[in-house]
Write an enzyme that holds these catalytic residues in place. Structure first.
Site, PDB file in Angstrom:
ATOM      1  N   ASN A 208       0.856  -1.181   0.000  1.00 41.62           N
ATOM      2  CA  ASN A 208       0.000   0.000   0.000  1.00 41.62           C
ATOM      3  C   ASN A 208       0.887   1.223   0.000  1.00 41.62           C
ATOM      4  O   ASN A 208       2.012   1.180   0.502  1.00 41.62           O
ATOM      5  CB  ASN A 208      -0.850   0.021   1.276  1.00 41.62           C
ATOM      6  CG  ASN A 208      -2.098  -0.826   1.129  1.00 41.62           C
ATOM      7  OD1 ASN A 208      -2.205  -1.633   0.218  1.00 41.62           O
ATOM      8  ND2 ASN A 208      -3.021  -0.630   2.031  1.00 41.62           N
ATOM      9  N   LYS A 338     -17.423   1.538   8.521  1.00 41.42           N
ATOM     10  CA  LYS A 338     -16.211   0.780   8.872  1.00 41.42           C
ATOM     11  C   LYS A 338     -16.073   0.623  10.390  1.00 41.42           C
ATOM     12  O   LYS A 338     -15.684  -0.424  10.884  1.00 41.42           O
ATOM     13  CB  LYS A 338     -14.986   1.513   8.303  1.00 41.42           C
ATOM     14  CG  LYS A 338     -13.834   0.617   7.958  1.00 41.42           C
ATOM     15  CD  LYS A 338     -12.782   1.355   7.148  1.00 41.42           C
ATOM     16  CE  LYS A 338     -12.931   1.114   5.667  1.00 41.42           C
ATOM     17  NZ  LYS A 338     -11.895   1.776   4.880  1.00 41.42           N
TER      18      LYS A 338
HETATM   19  N1  CTP Z   1      -6.621  -2.691   8.961  1.00 41.18           N
HETATM   20  C1  CTP Z   1      -6.061  -3.742   9.635  1.00 41.18           C
HETATM   21  N2  CTP Z   1      -5.842  -4.921   8.995  1.00 41.18           N
HETATM   22  C2  CTP Z   1      -6.168  -5.068   7.705  1.00 41.18           C
HETATM   23  C3  CTP Z   1      -6.751  -3.985   6.983  1.00 41.18           C
HETATM   24  C4  CTP Z   1      -6.956  -2.802   7.638  1.00 41.18           C
HETATM   25  O1  CTP Z   1      -5.746  -3.601  10.829  1.00 41.18           O
HETATM   26  N3  CTP Z   1      -5.945  -6.221   7.094  1.00 41.18           N
HETATM   27  C5  CTP Z   1      -6.899  -1.450   9.684  1.00 41.18           C
HETATM   28  C6  CTP Z   1      -6.094  -0.249   9.256  1.00 41.18           C
HETATM   29  O2  CTP Z   1      -4.902  -0.128  10.020  1.00 41.18           O
HETATM   30  C7  CTP Z   1      -7.059   0.903   9.541  1.00 41.18           C
HETATM   31  C8  CTP Z   1      -8.408   0.266   9.309  1.00 41.18           C
HETATM   32  O3  CTP Z   1      -8.234  -1.128   9.420  1.00 41.18           O
HETATM   33  O4  CTP Z   1      -7.017   1.296  10.884  1.00 41.18           O
HETATM   34  C9  CTP Z   1      -9.078   0.589   8.018  1.00 41.18           C
HETATM   35  O5  CTP Z   1      -8.198   0.410   6.951  1.00 41.18           O
HETATM   36  P1  CTP Z   1      -8.666   0.727   5.470  1.00 41.18           P
HETATM   37  O6  CTP Z   1      -7.578   0.398   4.514  1.00 41.18           O
HETATM   38  O7  CTP Z   1      -9.288   2.093   5.408  1.00 41.18           O
HETATM   39  O8  CTP Z   1      -9.878  -0.260   5.330  1.00 41.18           O
HETATM   40  P2  CTP Z   1     -10.007  -1.683   4.755  1.00 41.18           P
HETATM   41  O9  CTP Z   1     -10.273  -2.628   5.842  1.00 41.18           O
HETATM   42  O10 CTP Z   1      -8.861  -1.991   3.878  1.00 41.18           O
HETATM   43  O11 CTP Z   1     -11.353  -1.535   3.943  1.00 41.18           O
HETATM   44  P3  CTP Z   1     -11.613  -1.127   2.401  1.00 41.18           P
HETATM   45  O12 CTP Z   1     -10.421  -1.605   1.647  1.00 41.18           O
HETATM   46  O13 CTP Z   1     -12.851  -1.822   2.105  1.00 41.18           O
HETATM   47  O14 CTP Z   1     -11.768   0.364   2.404  1.00 41.18           O
END
Ligand code: CTP
Length: 399
Positions: A208, A338
């Site tokens: 990412n 979320k």
């Molecule tokens: N997060 C996590 N573990 C993952 C994915 C995300 O701990 N495998 C945590 C991130 O550190 C952040 C939160 O979840 O605090 C949201 O991350 P985000 O990337 O915005 O969301 P996603 O879960 O990836 O959702 P989407 O891709 O559907 O937006």
């Protein structure tokens, strides 16, 4: 500012040792008492007499001085201080600290102390950048050793670069930070930060876009309020802050394992940009083009959701779990959804559309969403976001 604080100052053998005499004066001006320890090499640069005169106390010099040991042994010396400061911290002293060597008074104190240790490194730029020194530095960071400097500039040896000891007033400030009894002292806070790298083969990975700047700033702000911070970081662009326990990971699975190992915690902030997918059976050797134009097919599996996993814990769940929501559309609605989906207590929503310049930039514009509703914070630096979040966490844990 340092009224009544006891500083044990270990002076290493480097040209910067002369600045440590000024440091003694500055610390005393702030109300601290300073007990100096000179390594043998330090005595080549400053004399015990001048050091003792400025500190207005006895100078400790050698491990096997039986008179000293009878008066105050090295163990007692290492404990009878509020903070141990090493200035200048030479490459040799850093190497000893990182590897647990204890063959003189200074290194023995550093092994025996139960107090926080602040180092002010000073050395030639090549020595500072040498892989061995950087390895030692990483170990010391992991051990929670605090650091101030080194500064970049002209060096006594005629070269230019990082390696100059921080100025005495900057060290005094760092001493103040290290000794501040903040509202989070005694609290353990976990912070995840940076991207994760999911291997495709030994040379390629999926990641990412994340510099780790916001997570690093949050960890620093929490530590400044006195928290004992465990900083679990993926391969970030920015170096981790001083004064926290650093755990370096690469993949999402490793991050989850490190988080589990670091718990329990009073609060946890999940600022990492975790890769949502990993490649199933990543290749052990480099995937080659076979010349036919046939493209490799990658099969993905979903990574564990660390935030959701910790939020759902039945036992040992941190009292406050904070997540981030990086969104490009319908920021608030998506973030609120979320929060529910992941089961965390607070979520900081930010708009990471390229036009905002937030990803990789130095500013952030966030909305804090809690059970009470949404609070828009004005666009500010990532450091300011971190300070405000740390203060909010301190407030929440105090109630
Ligand atoms: N997060 C996590 N573990 C993952 C994915 C995300 O701990 N495998 C945590 C991130 O550190 C952040 C939160 O979840 O605090 C949201 O991350 P985000 O990337 O915005 O969301 P996603 O879960 O990836 O959702 P989407 O891709 O559907 O937006």
């Amino acid at each position: 500012m340092l009224e009544g604080k006891r500083i044990l100052l270990i002076i290493g053998g480097g040209i910067a040792a002369f600045k440590s005499l000024d440091l003694i004066r500055r610390l005393r001006e702030q109300g601290a008492s300073v007990t100096p320890v000179l390594t043998r090499a330090a005595e080549e640069f400053v004399t015990p007499l001048s050091t003792s005169a400025l500190a207005a106390t006895k100078v400790y010099r050698d491990l096997f001085d039986l008179t000293d040991e009878a008066e105050m042994g090295h163990i007692e010396l290492s404990r009878a201080a509020d903070l141990v400061v090493v200035a200048p911290a030479t490459a040799d002293l850093m190497g000893k600290m990182a590897n647990g060597l204890a063959n003189d008074l200074a290194s023995t104190i550093l092994m025996a102390t139960d107090k926080r240790v602040l180092i002010a490194p000073a050395m030639n730029v090549r020595m500072w950048l040498h892989p061995a020194n950087q390895r030692n530095l990483a170990t010391l960071e992991k051990d929670g050793v605090l650091r101030v400097g080194p500064d970049e500039g002209d060096m006594a040896c005629g070269e230019y670069g990082p390696g100059r000891m921080a100025e005495p007033m900057a060290i005094v400030e760092a001493v103040g930070d290290a000794l501040r009894d903040g509202p989070l002292s005694g609290r353990h806070v976990l912070v995840t930060s940076g991207p994760t790298h999911e291997p495709i083969d030994p040379v390629r990975y999926i990641a990412n876009r994340s510099s780790g700047a916001q997570g690093t700033a949050i960890a620093r702000a929490l530590a400044a309020l006195g928290a004992d911070v465990t900083f679990v970081t993926g391969p970030a662009d920015v170096p981790p802050p001083g004064g926290v326990t650093v755990v370096r990971v690469k993949t999402a699975q490793e991050m989850l394992d490190a988080v589990n190992a670091a718990l329990p915690a009073d609060a946890a902030v999940f600022a990492a940009a975790v890769a949502d997918w990993r490649v199933v059976s990543a290749s052990g050797s480099k995937i080659k083009k076979d010349g036919t134009g046939k493209l490799p097919k990658l099969e993905f599996a979903e990574n564990p959701d660390i935030l959701a996993t910790v939020s759902a814990m039945q036992n040992g769940r941190p009292a406050l779990v904070v997540g981030f929501a990086a969104e490009t559309d319908d920021v608030k609605a998506n973030a609120a959804a979320k929060l529910k989906r992941k089961g965390c207590d607070w979520i900081l929503a930010n708009d990471v559309s390229p036009a905002t310049g937030i990803m990789g930039g130095s500013e952030n514009a966030v909305t804090l969403i809690t059970a009470k509703g949404a609070e828009d914070w004005p666009r500010m630096s990532k450091d300011q976001v971190a300070n405000r979040l740390a203060a909010a966490i301190a407030g929440a844990l105090a109630t």
